[in-house]
Design a protein around this motif. Sequence first.
Motif, PDB file in Angstrom:
ATOM      1  N   UNK A 149      35.671 -34.418  27.040  1.00 35.78           N
ATOM      2  CA  UNK A 149      35.579 -35.864  27.140  1.00 35.78           C
ATOM      3  C   UNK A 149      35.166 -36.199  28.572  1.00 35.78           C
ATOM      4  N   UNK A 150      34.076 -36.942  28.706  1.00 37.41           N
ATOM      5  CA  UNK A 150      33.532 -37.273  30.020  1.00 37.41           C
ATOM      6  C   UNK A 150      33.744 -38.749  30.340  1.00 37.41           C
ATOM      7  N   UNK A 151      34.191 -39.001  31.559  1.00 32.88           N
ATOM      8  CA  UNK A 151      34.477 -40.362  32.001  1.00 32.88           C
ATOM      9  C   UNK A 151      33.399 -40.837  32.981  1.00 32.88           C
ATOM     10  N   UNK A 152      33.020 -42.098  32.852  1.00 32.96           N
ATOM     11  CA  UNK A 152      32.050 -42.713  33.746  1.00 32.96           C
ATOM     12  C   UNK A 152      32.330 -44.207  33.803  1.00 32.96           C
ATOM     13  N   UNK A 153      31.639 -44.915  34.681  1.00 32.46           N
ATOM     14  CA  UNK A 153      31.848 -46.361  34.789  1.00 32.46           C
ATOM     15  C   UNK A 153      31.472 -47.048  33.475  1.00 32.46           C
ATOM     16  N   UNK A 154      32.255 -48.036  33.103  1.00 33.96           N
ATOM     17  CA  UNK A 154      31.965 -48.788  31.894  1.00 33.96           C
ATOM     18  C   UNK A 154      30.807 -49.760  32.105  1.00 33.96           C
ATOM     19  N   UNK A 155      30.614 -50.172  33.344  1.00 34.30           N
ATOM     20  CA  UNK A 155      29.549 -51.126  33.665  1.00 34.30           C
ATOM     21  C   UNK A 155      29.238 -51.043  35.153  1.00 34.30           C
ATOM     22  N   UNK A 156      28.029 -51.416  35.562  1.00 32.98           N
ATOM     23  CA  UNK A 156      27.631 -51.306  36.971  1.00 32.98           C
ATOM     24  C   UNK A 156      28.509 -52.111  37.922  1.00 32.98           C
ATOM     25  N   UNK A 193      21.928 -56.740  32.283  1.00 34.09           N
ATOM     26  CA  UNK A 193      22.244 -56.384  33.660  1.00 34.09           C
ATOM     27  C   UNK A 193      21.412 -57.235  34.622  1.00 34.09           C
ATOM     28  N   UNK A 194      21.978 -57.672  35.753  1.00 30.29           N
ATOM     29  CA  UNK A 194      21.196 -58.434  36.724  1.00 30.29           C
ATOM     30  C   UNK A 194      19.926 -57.692  37.119  1.00 30.29           C
ATOM     31  N   UNK A 195      18.828 -58.430  37.217  1.00 33.19           N
ATOM     32  CA  UNK A 195      17.544 -57.822  37.564  1.00 33.19           C
ATOM     33  C   UNK A 195      17.587 -57.209  38.954  1.00 33.19           C
ATOM     34  N   UNK A 216      21.042 -53.415  41.072  1.00 34.36           N
ATOM     35  CA  UNK A 216      20.576 -54.022  39.839  1.00 34.36           C
ATOM     36  C   UNK A 216      19.611 -53.143  39.067  1.00 34.36           C
ATOM     37  N   UNK A 217      19.080 -53.682  37.967  1.00 33.48           N
ATOM     38  CA  UNK A 217      18.181 -52.914  37.103  1.00 33.48           C
ATOM     39  C   UNK A 217      16.934 -52.458  37.842  1.00 33.48           C
ATOM     40  N   UNK A 218      16.381 -53.313  38.699  1.00 31.95           N
ATOM     41  CA  UNK A 218      15.182 -52.957  39.459  1.00 31.95           C
ATOM     42  C   UNK A 218      15.450 -51.776  40.384  1.00 31.95           C
ATOM     43  N   UNK A 219      16.577 -51.809  41.068  1.00 36.33           N
ATOM     44  CA  UNK A 219      16.935 -50.732  41.995  1.00 36.33           C
ATOM     45  C   UNK A 219      17.122 -49.416  41.262  1.00 36.33           C
ATOM     46  N   UNK A 220      17.705 -49.466  40.070  1.00 33.67           N
ATOM     47  CA  UNK A 220      17.904 -48.250  39.271  1.00 33.67           C
ATOM     48  C   UNK A 220      16.562 -47.601  38.940  1.00 33.67           C
ATOM     49  N   UNK A 221      15.592 -48.415  38.514  1.00 33.04           N
ATOM     50  CA  UNK A 221      14.282 -47.885  38.131  1.00 33.04           C
ATOM     51  C   UNK A 221      13.527 -47.365  39.352  1.00 33.04           C
TER      52      UNK A 221
END
Length: 226
Positions: free
Chosen positions: A69-76, A165-167, A183-188
Amino acid sequence: MELENLASVAGLIGEPARIKMLWALMDGKAYTATELALVAGVSPQSASMHLGKMVLADLLKVSNQGRHRYFSYARPEVAYAVEALSNLVPHQKQEIVPVSKDIPFEYCRTCYDHIAGRAGVMINERLFILGYLTEKDQRYEMTAKGEVFFKDFGIDTDSLLKQKRPFARPCLDWSERKPHLAGALAMVILKKMIAEDWMRKIHDSRTLMITAKGQSNLYDLLGVKI
């Protein structure tokens, strides 16, 4: 917002073992309860209890893969909150010095799924200086000039703008005390720079290595010397 709920979340995050686990997850990876127990310095049983509480509070999520079972953030937003809390830690006067490439982690690293450190701050600043982004109500908006720029860079901003998610938004950098792009832009942007070998992730670390190719292209693209 009910103050009782805020106090509950603050209490969850503030517990020493839990904040150590949350900080470990800032690299964007998912970890097992055993791995997070080692990070927090607690027993597996205690780790399971802490993780269960954070899952119920929607701070973490669980993914099952085989027997693990792997744990990670539920949201940014959880990552943003952890990064923001780190800015409340007082810096000693002798530690407040310009960050150089000789300190790789503070110079360029990941903050969950985007670029942080001195390099991240410089990239953020250039996007504003060049007129690609503007700020409004603590969020970033893309200009018409920026729309052309990001399209030429190979980023489909139309699809990003449709996400929940915020742009784009500022995220206060704990080592620089200035905002880097989140935000989404930074992720990409980070994904693209890794795919194009402009940056490389260092194994078992949040540190990012900027390649010679990346240095050259970032200067050509944004006029920033990294």
